[in-house]
Scaffold this active site. Structure first.
Site, short mmCIF file in Angstrom:
data_model
loop_
_atom_site.label_atom_id
_atom_site.label_comp_id
_atom_site.label_asym_id
_atom_site.label_seq_id
_atom_site.Cartn_x
_atom_site.Cartn_y
_atom_site.Cartn_z
N LYS A 54 0.87 -1.36 -0.16
CA LYS A 54 0.17 0.16 0.11
C LYS A 54 0.89 1.37 0.04
CE LYS A 54 -3.56 2.42 2.76
NZ LYS A 54 -4.46 2.25 4.09
N ASP A 65 0.18 2.22 5.29
CA ASP A 65 0.00 1.90 6.63
C ASP A 65 -0.36 0.34 6.94
OD1 ASP A 65 -2.36 2.97 5.56
OD2 ASP A 65 -3.22 1.94 7.42
N CYS A 66 -0.37 -0.50 6.04
CA CYS A 66 -0.86 -1.91 6.25
C CYS A 66 0.39 -2.68 7.27
CB CYS A 66 -0.93 -2.45 4.81
SG CYS A 66 -1.22 -4.19 4.88
N LYS A 93 -6.52 1.74 -8.21
CA LYS A 93 -5.43 0.57 -8.55
C LYS A 93 -5.07 0.38 -10.12
CE LYS A 93 -7.51 -2.09 -4.50
NZ LYS A 93 -8.87 -1.00 -4.68
N VAL A 106 -3.23 -6.17 -1.05
CA VAL A 106 -1.96 -6.07 -0.62
C VAL A 106 -1.62 -6.69 0.57
CG1 VAL A 106 -1.26 -4.22 -2.26
CG2 VAL A 106 -1.88 -3.75 0.15
N SER A 119 -0.25 -12.49 3.84
CA SER A 119 1.08 -12.21 4.58
C SER A 119 1.36 -13.59 5.23
CB SER A 119 1.13 -11.20 5.55
OG SER A 119 -0.10 -11.24 6.54
N HIS A 205 0.30 0.01 15.50
CA HIS A 205 -1.00 0.68 15.14
C HIS A 205 -1.60 0.71 16.41
CE1 HIS A 205 -1.38 0.46 10.52
NE2 HIS A 205 -0.07 -0.06 10.81
N TRP A 252 -7.01 4.26 9.99
CA TRP A 252 -7.83 3.76 10.86
C TRP A 252 -9.11 4.63 11.04
CZ3 TRP A 252 -8.12 -1.07 12.34
CH2 TRP A 252 -7.06 -1.83 12.42
N LYS A 255 -12.90 3.78 10.19
CA LYS A 255 -13.26 2.47 10.91
C LYS A 255 -14.01 3.17 12.48
CE LYS A 255 -10.74 -1.17 9.24
NZ LYS A 255 -10.20 -0.55 7.99
#
Length: 258
Positions: A54, A65-66, A93, A106, A119, A205, A252, A255
């Site tokens: 990202k 920030d992933c 994208k 990603v 991952s 995070h 974040w 959310k």
């Protein structure tokens, strides 16, 4: 574990390693000091691995920030594997990216001419293909701290201070603190492993998002957890691959605000 790259002359190398025609092998040869101080020889592909992650939403040409992408990058860094970082704007994208990642997610990494998503799958593939230095976590320790991230998200999104989400998070953090006190300084004891590289970005995070949105921080009483976080966050590989605080906050925000 540190990995030293050595490029001796052909004569010197052939004197040290009889009958090994290193100069004919199209890979990089590395000497690795193992935990028992012995040296062995192993090789890595010289071509950088292609890695899609990202892109920052606050700063051009910066990593986003992933935490799952950072986990992959930490694995590459700790194994001293060369990689070619491809920053993906997830709001726009590119077509070539959607061809290799139809769901538009990603991270994805190209290993042996195959694009691999997720991952968990990526880091396992890297461990199998490049086993030294080992980052394997024993099965009985692999789930240590694994509930912290979901507890953090529940508390972060909570609008009701009495719904128990804060206490659930505190319980998970306390359990981890007690585990590290008895078994640390890392999840697998003295040496860092894949479990730490997974948990570290999530704790990063947690610290930033809860501090910003909830004015909340890890209690000072959890001294072993705080020491663990400080150690992980100060690693060269972590500093190199961490997201900007501004990106973590912006990542974040939807959310939290709904």
């Amino acid at each position: 574990m540190s990995t030293a790259r050595i490029t001796p002359s052909s004569a010197a190398l052939s004197t040290t390693i009889n009958h090994l025609a290193v100069y004919c092998i199209p890979t990089r040869i590395l000497f690795t000091r193992h935990r028992n101080r012995a040296f062995t020889i192993w090789s890595k592909a010289s071509d950088p691995l292609e890695v899609c992650v990202k892109e920052s939403v606050t700063t051009p040409n910066r990593l986003g920030d992933c935490p799952f992408a950072q986990r992959v990058l930490l694995t590459l860094e700790e194994k001293s594997l060369p990689y070619d970082l491809k920053l993906i704007n997830l709001a726009n994208k590119p077509d070539w990216f959607l061809k290799i990642s139809p769901e538009g997610k990603v991270p994805v990494v190209k290993i042996d001419e195959q694009w691999i998503p997720d991952s968990d799958v990526i880091t396992q593939a890297l461990e199998e293909k490049f086993p030294e230095p080992s980052l394997a976590t024993p099965a009985e320790k692999a789930s240590v701290g694994s509930k912290i991230f979901s507890a953090f998200i529940a508390f972060l999104k909570s609008k009701d201070s009495s719904d128990g989400t804060e206490q659930t998070l505190l319980s998970e953090l306390t359990a981890f603190n007690e585990y590290i006190e008895k078994n640390g300084p890392f999840i697998n004891g003295k040496y860092i492993s894949a479990a730490d590289l997974s948990l570290g970005p999530k704790l990063y995070h947690l610290e930033i998002a809860l501090g910003y949105f909830k004015n909340w921080s890890v209690p000072d009483s959890l001294i072993y957890l705080k020491s663990y976080m400080k150690t992980i966050f100060s690693m060269d590989s972590f500093v190199k691959t961490r997201a900007l605080k501004e990106d973590v906050i912006e990542g974040w925000r939807p959310k939290v605000t709904g």
